[in-house]
Design an enzyme around this catalytic site. Structure first.
Site, mmCIF file in Angstrom:
data_model
loop_
_atom_site.group_PDB
_atom_site.id
_atom_site.type_symbol
_atom_site.label_atom_id
_atom_site.label_comp_id
_atom_site.label_asym_id
_atom_site.label_seq_id
_atom_site.Cartn_x
_atom_site.Cartn_y
_atom_site.Cartn_z
ATOM 1 N N LYS A 54 1.103 -1.307 0.254
ATOM 2 C CA LYS A 54 -0.423 0.181 -0.004
ATOM 3 C C LYS A 54 1.006 1.556 -0.207
ATOM 4 O O LYS A 54 0.864 2.090 -0.607
ATOM 5 C CB LYS A 54 -0.790 0.233 1.282
ATOM 6 C CG LYS A 54 -1.999 -0.863 1.229
ATOM 7 C CD LYS A 54 -2.944 -0.747 2.595
ATOM 8 C CE LYS A 54 -3.666 -1.574 2.929
ATOM 9 N NZ LYS A 54 -4.548 -2.682 3.632
ATOM 10 N N GLN A 98 -5.398 -0.845 9.408
ATOM 11 C CA GLN A 98 -5.754 -2.575 9.111
ATOM 12 C C GLN A 98 -5.867 -3.542 9.742
ATOM 13 O O GLN A 98 -5.798 -3.553 11.166
ATOM 14 C CB GLN A 98 -3.530 -3.443 8.581
ATOM 15 C CG GLN A 98 -3.494 -4.605 8.018
ATOM 16 C CD GLN A 98 -4.136 -4.724 6.936
ATOM 17 O OE1 GLN A 98 -4.174 -3.314 5.437
ATOM 18 N NE2 GLN A 98 -4.575 -5.665 6.330
ATOM 19 N N ASP A 121 -11.040 3.188 3.642
ATOM 20 C CA ASP A 121 -11.975 1.163 3.711
ATOM 21 C C ASP A 121 -13.372 1.473 3.376
ATOM 22 O O ASP A 121 -13.931 0.645 3.159
ATOM 23 C CB ASP A 121 -11.911 0.833 4.333
ATOM 24 C CG ASP A 121 -10.613 -0.080 4.611
ATOM 25 O OD1 ASP A 121 -10.346 -0.468 3.600
ATOM 26 O OD2 ASP A 121 -9.544 0.100 6.566
HETATM 27 N N1 GUN Z 1 -7.623 -6.598 5.807
HETATM 28 C C1 GUN Z 1 -8.159 -8.040 5.021
HETATM 29 N N2 GUN Z 1 -8.995 -6.648 3.966
HETATM 30 C C2 GUN Z 1 -8.386 -5.522 4.396
HETATM 31 C C3 GUN Z 1 -9.064 -4.322 4.175
HETATM 32 O O1 GUN Z 1 -9.358 -3.443 2.788
HETATM 33 N N3 GUN Z 1 -9.545 -3.178 5.188
HETATM 34 C C4 GUN Z 1 -8.508 -3.743 5.737
HETATM 35 N N4 GUN Z 1 -8.486 -2.266 6.714
HETATM 36 N N5 GUN Z 1 -7.706 -4.703 6.391
HETATM 37 C C5 GUN Z 1 -8.399 -5.315 5.924
#
Ligand code: GUN
Length: 298
Positions: A54, A98, A121
């Site tokens: 990311k 996350q 998100d």
């Molecule tokens: N964990 C697995 N997929 C995601 C996501 O799209 N966003 C976040 N914040 N955590 C995750």
């Protein structure tokens, strides 16, 4: 029949280029550099790889990346304090915490502490509610990526019958809302669904997001259907050597590709779309916070 392979890796690369062009325009025209803050609590190896990617792709698109790596012992109050600090930071337009979080921290409390306008998100109840009621929302990245691939492969989705397998807040539920907003007839299947193969057999669109390796097989699929495989399952691969593993989806690719009209591979299908959509959401969030129209082409 052999299905057309939906190349998510290539689609994601062009989406990242469009994001990069939009960022360059925002800098040149408005002196605005979108910023994304990513918070990782603890040391889950898969999450660490994801967070690193990311950060790299955010910088590659010309945006500012802020990374916060906190120990697994971080308290909920400490994490909430960081979220509050990022909410107040004008250089941060998107905040991503996350998941999963350590057990002693309430994920709902943390997600709902994020400013909804910075919730790239799309997990905040406000954004879930906006999506469900047809108001401008920030939309969860993985289902949004699936929708872009489906629209690219099929064009107008109106009237199509769609089955979403899985009802998570991250993928299944928002996927169902997005397909409903495209005027699909949507069924959400899950672990208690009776006769899942018969449910899937009626679908023009199948989105599998259950986390069970190769569960959906070709004999379930309606000939010509579009199959989107969200699964990322690591399984033993003794053919590659002792202790080796490989990644497979929730769909048995070989048998499904023989019946479907179009299908995403794993890897190289939905996976690369998630971060590309995150970058897109960050640019959209930055524009909305600055009172600008959503950038064209995103
Ligand atoms: N964990 C697995 N997929 C995601 C996501 O799209 N966003 C976040 N914040 N955590 C995750």
């Amino acid at each position: 029949m052999t299905a057309r392979i939906i190349d998510g890796k290539a689609f994601a690369a062009t989406l990242r280029q469009r994001v990069g062009a939009a960022v360059a325009g925002l800098k040149a025209d408005h002196g605005l550099t979108p910023g994304l803050a990513v918070v990782l609590v603890g040391e889950d190896p898969a999450s660490e790889i994801y967070v690193r990617n990311k950060g790299l792709q955010t910088v590659e698109a010309g945006m500012a990346s802020f990374e916060y790596k906190l120990p697994a012992t971080t308290s909920e109050a400490e994490l909430l304090a960081l979220v509050g600090q990022l909410n107040a930071d004008a250089g941060v337009h998107g905040i991503l915490v996350q998941l999963p979080l350590p057990k002693h921290i309430s994920e709902a409390a943390v997600i709902n502490a994020i400013d909804p306008d910075k919730d790239v998100d799309g997990f905040h109840v406000i954004n879930a509610g906006r999506l469900a009621t047809g108001q401008p929302a920030l939309v969860p990245c993985t289902p949004y990526g699936c929708l872009l691939l489906l629209k690219d492969a099929l064009g107008d989705l109106a009237g199509k019958s769609a089955v979403v397998i899985g009802r998570s807040n991250i993928v299944g539920k928002p996927m169902a809302q997005l397909l409903l907003a495209e005027s699909c007839t949507v069924t959400v299947a899950h672990s208690k669904t009776r006769d899942l193969p018969a449910v899937v057999a009626g679908a023009d669109i199948v989105v599998a997001a259950v986390g069970r390796p190769r569960m959906v097989t070709g004999d379930w699929i309606k000939p010509g259907a579009a199959v989107i495989d969200v699964g990322i399952n690591r399984i033993p691969a003794p053919e590659k050597g002792e202790g080796a593993t490989r990644v497979v989806g929730d769909v048995d690719f070989a048998s499904a590709a023989a019946v479907a009209g179009a299908i995403t591979p794993v890897p190289g299908g939905v996976g690369p779309m998630t971060i590309a959509c995150l970058l897109r959401n960050t640019v959209v969030a930055a524009c909305r916070q600055a009172g600008l129209a959503d950038p064209a082409g995103l």
